[in-house]
Design a protein around this motif. Structure first.
Motif, mmCIF file in Angstrom:
data_model
loop_
_atom_site.group_PDB
_atom_site.id
_atom_site.type_symbol
_atom_site.label_atom_id
_atom_site.label_comp_id
_atom_site.label_asym_id
_atom_site.label_seq_id
_atom_site.Cartn_x
_atom_site.Cartn_y
_atom_site.Cartn_z
ATOM 1 N N ALA A 69 34.522 -70.456 43.555
ATOM 2 C CA ALA A 69 34.139 -70.903 44.893
ATOM 3 C C ALA A 69 33.113 -69.977 45.515
ATOM 4 O O ALA A 69 33.109 -68.778 45.263
ATOM 5 C CB ALA A 69 35.357 -70.983 45.796
ATOM 6 N N MET A 70 32.259 -70.577 46.321
ATOM 7 C CA MET A 70 31.387 -69.788 47.184
ATOM 8 C C MET A 70 31.699 -70.210 48.603
ATOM 9 O O MET A 70 32.127 -71.342 48.849
ATOM 10 C CB MET A 70 29.914 -69.960 46.830
ATOM 11 C CG MET A 70 29.340 -71.325 47.007
ATOM 12 S SD MET A 70 27.624 -71.486 46.419
ATOM 13 C CE MET A 70 26.837 -69.991 46.920
ATOM 14 N N GLY A 97 41.665 -65.620 71.272
ATOM 15 C CA GLY A 97 40.707 -66.723 71.183
ATOM 16 C C GLY A 97 39.643 -66.533 70.120
ATOM 17 O O GLY A 97 38.815 -67.417 69.919
ATOM 18 N N SER A 98 39.641 -65.370 69.448
ATOM 19 C CA SER A 98 38.709 -65.172 68.339
ATOM 20 C C SER A 98 39.039 -66.176 67.243
ATOM 21 O O SER A 98 40.209 -66.412 66.947
ATOM 22 C CB SER A 98 38.828 -63.751 67.780
ATOM 23 O OG SER A 98 38.381 -62.804 68.714
ATOM 24 N N LYS A 99 38.002 -66.767 66.647
ATOM 25 C CA LYS A 99 38.214 -67.781 65.611
ATOM 26 C C LYS A 99 37.255 -67.588 64.454
ATOM 27 O O LYS A 99 36.097 -67.213 64.666
ATOM 28 C CB LYS A 99 38.016 -69.197 66.176
ATOM 29 C CG LYS A 99 39.028 -69.597 67.218
ATOM 30 C CD LYS A 99 38.752 -71.001 67.730
ATOM 31 C CE LYS A 99 39.769 -71.404 68.788
ATOM 32 N NZ LYS A 99 39.510 -72.768 69.283
ATOM 33 N N ILE A 100 37.767 -67.896 63.265
ATOM 34 C CA ILE A 100 36.963 -67.870 62.042
ATOM 35 C C ILE A 100 37.133 -69.199 61.327
ATOM 36 O O ILE A 100 38.229 -69.765 61.301
ATOM 37 C CB ILE A 100 37.405 -66.731 61.100
ATOM 38 C CG1 ILE A 100 36.885 -65.391 61.595
ATOM 39 C CG2 ILE A 100 36.918 -66.964 59.678
ATOM 40 C CD1 ILE A 100 37.204 -64.230 60.679
ATOM 41 N N ALA A 101 36.050 -69.664 60.741
ATOM 42 C CA ALA A 101 36.081 -70.808 59.821
ATOM 43 C C ALA A 101 35.484 -70.322 58.506
ATOM 44 O O ALA A 101 34.480 -69.607 58.505
ATOM 45 C CB ALA A 101 35.271 -71.972 60.369
ATOM 46 N N LYS A 102 36.126 -70.682 57.407
ATOM 47 C CA LYS A 102 35.612 -70.313 56.087
ATOM 48 C C LYS A 102 35.471 -71.604 55.289
ATOM 49 O O LYS A 102 36.454 -72.282 55.011
ATOM 50 C CB LYS A 102 36.574 -69.345 55.399
ATOM 51 C CG LYS A 102 36.015 -68.757 54.119
ATOM 52 C CD LYS A 102 36.953 -67.677 53.587
ATOM 53 C CE LYS A 102 36.363 -66.982 52.387
ATOM 54 N NZ LYS A 102 37.283 -65.969 51.843
ATOM 55 N N VAL A 103 34.235 -71.936 54.946
ATOM 56 C CA VAL A 103 33.925 -73.182 54.242
ATOM 57 C C VAL A 103 33.685 -72.845 52.775
ATOM 58 O O VAL A 103 32.836 -72.003 52.469
ATOM 59 C CB VAL A 103 32.685 -73.871 54.851
ATOM 60 C CG1 VAL A 103 32.434 -75.208 54.171
ATOM 61 C CG2 VAL A 103 32.831 -74.030 56.359
ATOM 62 N N HIS A 104 34.447 -73.491 51.868
ATOM 63 C CA HIS A 104 34.343 -73.236 50.427
ATOM 64 C C HIS A 104 33.698 -74.418 49.705
ATOM 65 O O HIS A 104 34.047 -75.566 49.967
ATOM 66 C CB HIS A 104 35.732 -73.051 49.807
ATOM 67 C CG HIS A 104 36.433 -71.827 50.252
ATOM 68 N ND1 HIS A 104 37.325 -71.833 51.307
ATOM 69 C CD2 HIS A 104 36.392 -70.556 49.790
ATOM 70 C CE1 HIS A 104 37.803 -70.616 51.464
ATOM 71 N NE2 HIS A 104 37.250 -69.817 50.564
ATOM 72 N N VAL A 119 23.991 -72.281 44.386
ATOM 73 C CA VAL A 119 24.028 -72.921 45.699
ATOM 74 C C VAL A 119 25.347 -73.675 45.853
ATOM 75 O O VAL A 119 26.047 -73.921 44.872
ATOM 76 C CB VAL A 119 22.836 -73.881 45.884
ATOM 77 C CG1 VAL A 119 21.513 -73.113 45.871
ATOM 78 C CG2 VAL A 119 22.849 -74.968 44.828
ATOM 79 N N PRO A 120 25.689 -74.075 47.093
ATOM 80 C CA PRO A 120 26.904 -74.852 47.286
ATOM 81 C C PRO A 120 26.819 -76.209 46.593
ATOM 82 O O PRO A 120 25.809 -76.900 46.696
ATOM 83 C CB PRO A 120 26.986 -75.035 48.800
ATOM 84 C CG PRO A 120 26.162 -73.937 49.372
ATOM 85 C CD PRO A 120 25.069 -73.708 48.367
ATOM 86 N N GLY A 121 27.884 -76.555 45.889
ATOM 87 C CA GLY A 121 28.008 -77.870 45.274
ATOM 88 C C GLY A 121 28.974 -78.705 46.097
ATOM 89 O O GLY A 121 28.819 -78.817 47.314
ATOM 90 N N GLU A 122 30.000 -79.220 45.461
ATOM 91 C CA GLU A 122 30.973 -80.078 46.146
ATOM 92 C C GLU A 122 31.834 -79.262 47.108
ATOM 93 O O GLU A 122 32.309 -78.173 46.785
ATOM 94 C CB GLU A 122 31.868 -80.756 45.104
ATOM 95 C CG GLU A 122 32.811 -81.774 45.703
ATOM 96 C CD GLU A 122 33.570 -82.548 44.638
ATOM 97 O OE1 GLU A 122 34.759 -82.250 44.450
ATOM 98 O OE2 GLU A 122 32.941 -83.411 44.008
ATOM 99 N N LEU A 123 32.038 -79.794 48.303
ATOM 100 C CA LEU A 123 32.909 -79.168 49.300
ATOM 101 C C LEU A 123 34.338 -79.124 48.763
ATOM 102 O O LEU A 123 34.837 -80.121 48.235
ATOM 103 C CB LEU A 123 32.855 -79.960 50.607
ATOM 104 C CG LEU A 123 33.721 -79.459 51.758
ATOM 105 C CD1 LEU A 123 33.317 -78.048 52.187
ATOM 106 C CD2 LEU A 123 33.608 -80.421 52.933
ATOM 107 N N SER A 153 37.867 -90.042 49.672
ATOM 108 C CA SER A 153 38.144 -90.661 50.967
ATOM 109 C C SER A 153 37.320 -90.031 52.092
ATOM 110 O O SER A 153 37.425 -90.468 53.235
ATOM 111 C CB SER A 153 39.631 -90.537 51.301
ATOM 112 O OG SER A 153 39.989 -89.168 51.439
ATOM 113 N N ASP A 154 36.527 -88.999 51.762
ATOM 114 C CA ASP A 154 35.743 -88.268 52.760
ATOM 115 C C ASP A 154 36.648 -87.825 53.903
ATOM 116 O O ASP A 154 36.359 -88.039 55.072
ATOM 117 C CB ASP A 154 34.585 -89.123 53.280
ATOM 118 C CG ASP A 154 33.650 -88.332 54.188
ATOM 119 O OD1 ASP A 154 33.546 -87.093 54.025
ATOM 120 O OD2 ASP A 154 33.026 -88.946 55.083
ATOM 121 N N SER A 155 37.785 -87.195 53.526
ATOM 122 C CA SER A 155 38.742 -86.776 54.541
ATOM 123 C C SER A 155 39.357 -85.428 54.189
ATOM 124 O O SER A 155 39.244 -84.954 53.060
ATOM 125 C CB SER A 155 39.837 -87.829 54.694
ATOM 126 O OG SER A 155 40.573 -87.934 53.489
#
Length: 194
Positions: A69-70, A97-104, A119-123, A153-155
């Motif tokens: 994963a990247m 209230g500090s927030k982090i999002a990590k997208v793989h 580069v990023p491929g499939e989410l 399902s794009d969900s």
């Protein structure tokens, strides 16, 4: 009768045409929104995706990559301001209230780059962390959630014990994994010089 209708089409008024096209677009758009409304996903008894609405526009803290994963680590403005003030390196905790999002994503090789580039491929998934000491007093003041992406399902749906790493409904795995950085207010990702 069929021939007559083809040679003498019924005249449709412009207003009726616009109304018919509008109804089709609304119906089609509604179906697309229903299929991909990520903000309706929620960890039972835990965080909901909607608590992180707008994360796509947050500032990048850092990137990371493993063999499988990247990721990009994003933070909301409160957390970015805390990082810039020296937290957690200065020993102070992040503010409520500090927030982090990590997208793989699955790493893939770019087909367009003139030199080799990953580069990023499939989410794969999106993970969230929020500082809320009252709500998450039993996990160092942080709440954790992981949402798995299903491209068919794009969900998104909450990660479960069948996922890797396994996630309970309250996402205690996040806390267990982050205890090794307790001295940094449970946050792995540093804010690198830029």
């Amino acid at each position: 009768m069929l021939r007559a209708s083809l040679t003498h089409p019924t005249k449709i008024e412009p207003a009726a045409s616009v109304a018919m096209i509008s109804m089709l677009l609304i119906a089609g758009g509604g179906l697309a929104l229903a299929a991909s409304d990520k903000y309706s996903a929620k960890v039972p008894g835990g965080l909901s995706f909607s608590e992180f609405r707008g994360y796509e526009d947050w500032q990048t803290v850092a990137v990371s990559q493993t063999e499988s994963a990247m990721a990009v680590i994003l933070a909301n403005p409160a957390m970015i301001e805390a990082y810039r003030s020296g937290i957690p390196e200065n020993g102070k905790p992040f503010p409520e209230g500090s927030k982090i999002a990590k997208v793989h994503w699955t790493p893939t090789q770019s087909k367009e780059s003139p030199s080799p580039a990953t580069v990023p491929g499939e989410l794969q998934n999106v993970d969230f962390i929020v500082k809320d000491s009252k709500r998450f007093a039993d996990s160092g003041g942080w709440g954790y959630a992981a949402f798995i992406y299903d491209p068919k399902s794009d969900s998104f749906s909450p990660a479960t014990t069948a996922d890797s790493p396994p996630q309970e409904n309250d996402a205690k795995c996040g806390y267990a994994c982050h205890t090794i950085v307790q001295a940094k207010d449970y946050i792995f990702t540093a804010y690198p010089k830029r």
